[in-house]
Design a protein around this motif. Sequence first.
Motif, PDB file in Angstrom:
ATOM      1  N   LYS A  92       0.836  -1.202   0.000  1.00 58.65           N
ATOM      2  CA  LYS A  92       0.000   0.000   0.000  1.00 58.65           C
ATOM      3  C   LYS A  92       0.868   1.249   0.000  1.00 58.65           C
ATOM      4  O   LYS A  92       2.000   1.241   0.511  1.00 58.65           O
ATOM      5  CB  LYS A  92      -0.924   0.014   1.214  1.00 58.65           C
ATOM      6  CG  LYS A  92      -0.213   0.170   2.554  1.00 58.65           C
ATOM      7  CD  LYS A  92      -1.221   0.199   3.705  1.00 58.65           C
ATOM      8  CE  LYS A  92      -0.505   0.404   5.049  1.00 58.65           C
ATOM      9  NZ  LYS A  92      -1.459   0.449   6.178  1.00 58.65           N
ATOM     10  N   PRO A  93       0.365   2.336  -0.591  1.00 59.75           N
ATOM     11  CA  PRO A  93       1.113   3.602  -0.514  1.00 59.75           C
ATOM     12  C   PRO A  93       1.200   4.062   0.927  1.00 59.75           C
ATOM     13  O   PRO A  93       0.253   3.877   1.705  1.00 59.75           O
ATOM     14  CB  PRO A  93       0.284   4.560  -1.376  1.00 59.75           C
ATOM     15  CG  PRO A  93      -1.064   3.946  -1.460  1.00 59.75           C
ATOM     16  CD  PRO A  93      -0.892   2.474  -1.332  1.00 59.75           C
ATOM     17  N   PHE A 146      -3.607   9.935  -3.378  1.00 59.41           N
ATOM     18  CA  PHE A 146      -2.388   9.148  -3.285  1.00 59.41           C
ATOM     19  C   PHE A 146      -2.147   8.553  -1.912  1.00 59.41           C
ATOM     20  O   PHE A 146      -1.153   7.873  -1.695  1.00 59.41           O
ATOM     21  CB  PHE A 146      -1.149   9.932  -3.758  1.00 59.41           C
ATOM     22  CG  PHE A 146      -1.129  11.381  -3.424  1.00 59.41           C
ATOM     23  CD1 PHE A 146      -1.386  12.317  -4.411  1.00 59.41           C
ATOM     24  CD2 PHE A 146      -0.859  11.833  -2.142  1.00 59.41           C
ATOM     25  CE1 PHE A 146      -1.345  13.677  -4.122  1.00 59.41           C
ATOM     26  CE2 PHE A 146      -0.817  13.169  -1.854  1.00 59.41           C
ATOM     27  CZ  PHE A 146      -1.065  14.110  -2.848  1.00 59.41           C
ATOM     28  N   GLN A 159      -5.908   3.251  -1.741  1.00 54.94           N
ATOM     29  CA  GLN A 159      -5.956   2.252  -2.793  1.00 54.94           C
ATOM     30  C   GLN A 159      -7.362   1.660  -2.796  1.00 54.94           C
ATOM     31  O   GLN A 159      -8.185   1.985  -1.947  1.00 54.94           O
ATOM     32  CB  GLN A 159      -4.900   1.163  -2.572  1.00 54.94           C
ATOM     33  CG  GLN A 159      -4.991   0.428  -1.245  1.00 54.94           C
ATOM     34  CD  GLN A 159      -3.826  -0.545  -1.075  1.00 54.94           C
ATOM     35  OE1 GLN A 159      -2.949  -0.660  -1.919  1.00 54.94           O
ATOM     36  NE2 GLN A 159      -3.828  -1.272   0.029  1.00 54.94           N
ATOM     37  N   HIS A 162      -9.739   5.027  -4.419  1.00 56.53           N
ATOM     38  CA  HIS A 162      -8.604   5.515  -5.197  1.00 56.53           C
ATOM     39  C   HIS A 162      -8.901   5.486  -6.692  1.00 56.53           C
ATOM     40  O   HIS A 162      -8.623   6.448  -7.411  1.00 56.53           O
ATOM     41  CB  HIS A 162      -7.361   4.673  -4.897  1.00 56.53           C
ATOM     42  CG  HIS A 162      -6.216   4.957  -5.811  1.00 56.53           C
ATOM     43  ND1 HIS A 162      -5.954   4.185  -6.930  1.00 56.53           N
ATOM     44  CD2 HIS A 162      -5.277   5.940  -5.818  1.00 56.53           C
ATOM     45  CE1 HIS A 162      -4.909   4.668  -7.563  1.00 56.53           C
ATOM     46  NE2 HIS A 162      -4.469   5.729  -6.912  1.00 56.53           N
ATOM     47  N   ARG A 194      -8.950   8.632  -9.184  1.00 53.77           N
ATOM     48  CA  ARG A 194      -7.965   8.642 -10.267  1.00 53.77           C
ATOM     49  C   ARG A 194      -8.643   8.857 -11.622  1.00 53.77           C
ATOM     50  O   ARG A 194      -8.152   9.609 -12.462  1.00 53.77           O
ATOM     51  CB  ARG A 194      -7.178   7.326 -10.261  1.00 53.77           C
ATOM     52  CG  ARG A 194      -6.068   7.312 -11.299  1.00 53.77           C
ATOM     53  CD  ARG A 194      -5.229   6.040 -11.197  1.00 53.77           C
ATOM     54  NE  ARG A 194      -4.245   6.008 -12.273  1.00 53.77           N
ATOM     55  CZ  ARG A 194      -3.079   6.633 -12.239  1.00 53.77           C
ATOM     56  NH1 ARG A 194      -2.749   7.351 -11.172  1.00 53.77           N
ATOM     57  NH2 ARG A 194      -2.242   6.561 -13.252  1.00 53.77           N
ATOM     58  N   ARG A 199       6.321   2.316  -0.384  1.00 56.62           N
ATOM     59  CA  ARG A 199       5.185   1.420  -0.227  1.00 56.62           C
ATOM     60  C   ARG A 199       5.349   0.694   1.108  1.00 56.62           C
ATOM     61  O   ARG A 199       6.425   0.721   1.709  1.00 56.62           O
ATOM     62  CB  ARG A 199       5.101   0.401  -1.379  1.00 56.62           C
ATOM     63  CG  ARG A 199       4.790   1.013  -2.739  1.00 56.62           C
ATOM     64  CD  ARG A 199       3.380   1.584  -2.794  1.00 56.62           C
ATOM     65  NE  ARG A 199       3.041   2.058  -4.124  1.00 56.62           N
ATOM     66  CZ  ARG A 199       3.216   3.306  -4.539  1.00 56.62           C
ATOM     67  NH1 ARG A 199       3.780   4.187  -3.717  1.00 56.62           N
ATOM     68  NH2 ARG A 199       2.865   3.683  -5.741  1.00 56.62           N
ATOM     69  N   HIS A 220      -0.709   3.824  -9.239  1.00 60.11           N
ATOM     70  CA  HIS A 220      -0.356   5.064  -8.540  1.00 60.11           C
ATOM     71  C   HIS A 220       0.629   5.920  -9.344  1.00 60.11           C
ATOM     72  O   HIS A 220       1.243   6.834  -8.793  1.00 60.11           O
ATOM     73  CB  HIS A 220       0.215   4.757  -7.159  1.00 60.11           C
ATOM     74  CG  HIS A 220      -0.826   4.330  -6.161  1.00 60.11           C
ATOM     75  ND1 HIS A 220      -1.601   5.233  -5.481  1.00 60.11           N
ATOM     76  CD2 HIS A 220      -1.227   3.101  -5.783  1.00 60.11           C
ATOM     77  CE1 HIS A 220      -2.440   4.570  -4.686  1.00 60.11           C
ATOM     78  NE2 HIS A 220      -2.226   3.281  -4.854  1.00 60.11           N
TER      79      HIS A 220
END
Length: 476
Positions: A101-102, A118, A121, A125, A129, A353, A414
């Motif tokens: 995951k970010p 950002f 997810q 997300h 996006r 990440r 991403h």
Amino acid sequence: MEMCYRVICAFLLLALLSCLLMRKHKRKPQAKVRLPPGSTGWPYIGETLQLYSQDPNIFFATKQKRYGDIFKTQVLGYPCVMLASPEAARYVLVTQAHLFKPTYPRSKERMIGPWALFFHQGDYHMRLRKLVQGSLAPDNLRGLVPDIEAIVTSMLDSWDGRVVKTFHAMKRFSFDVGILTIFGGRLEERHKQELKRNYFIVDKGYNSFPINIPGALFHKAIQARKRLRQILNEIMSERRRKGVMNKDLLGCLMESSSDKDEHLSDDQISDNIIGALFAAQDTTASVLTWILKYLHDNPKLLEAVKAEQMGIHETNGYGNQPLTWTQTRSMVLTRRVILESLRMASIISFTFREAVVDVEYNGYLIPKGWKVMPLFRNIHHNPQFFRDPQKFDPSRFETAPKPNTFWPFGNGVHSCPGNELAKLEMFIFIHHLVTKFRWEVEGSQSGIEYSPFLVPKHGLPAKLRRASGTISSDAA
């Protein structure tokens, strides 16, 4: 009796062998799956000082040479696994992205806003996006060309005859383009000035130590962040009162609804607007600064780029007609200069990440909760993929790079959705710079600052002068 004894001995021997085999079987995965090699440095501090106090090329290259393409370290208090191969970066960012995951420091998330795309997810997300990508689609960007061109010419005209820190000037330019993209050029001047004033306070405190006490940069930034939210509330309220929704990013966010007819909240919209401003600014400004330096340092290349741009300039009546989207797509050599600048500078050296489960990769264990850092800079400067990588050579992009070796805007779900906007800014800026101006870099032309993006020393002070035989767009 003897037979019984033999049976018992055989049974015990079989039990012992079974036990040994079971123990061997249990140890086998542990022997195979181990932490990557490397050093975690000092307790908590780790190797943070080594990473942020020197050229990242040296830090990463030294580690890679000693440990290979995967190694562990500790940065900002977190255990990390660094990945320096294209295959590993693709594994984390594309093929197995669901395992990672970010992740950002809590102070950064607080500064921008927890709803910014950002930081997420999954479904939320992907929804955000698509909205951002839709607002930055080619049809929408095509309509922005004249407005971006006006911003460029105004900036360069104001720079004429003065020494300006290039990076700071480019930050203001990128901010103005961000405002144009988000609000569609219909923003009241008072709102624009308030947004700019408070945004730059937030920007100044973004990388400061997170001490939230009066007088500290972080505290000032938090207060300015609250004012940004209030200003955005006013802008949204005015739009709703007038009943007009434009096709800019703000309009797309305000009109959006999910499959369940759920609209975004004002908090969600505000966080994503502020996130878009951050995403649109420092990285683009850094690359533009490096482009100016690379062209300055390569006179023959500069003349070739100027020849390409003068051909377009003449077609447009020496500036009497505006640039077009199609013309920006035809700047072949200029495009190679931009791509090589993105590779050489590698503004985003790595991305963060976090492993959401224990992950085994190439015989190594990446424990759950560890940070994972694909190293774009290492890949971009690897001689296996780019011959003589420390040389600025746009001709290398006459052919496409090997797959997965050139990721200036990241990769996967991403990756940067604004990459075409960023390149459009660069095309327009270069066109007007080389056709109308000459410039000299002031002071030392070597040295790099890390703040945290790589920029030439002191932000590259430079003096522009209008080239003989050219006139300003206003005079024209």
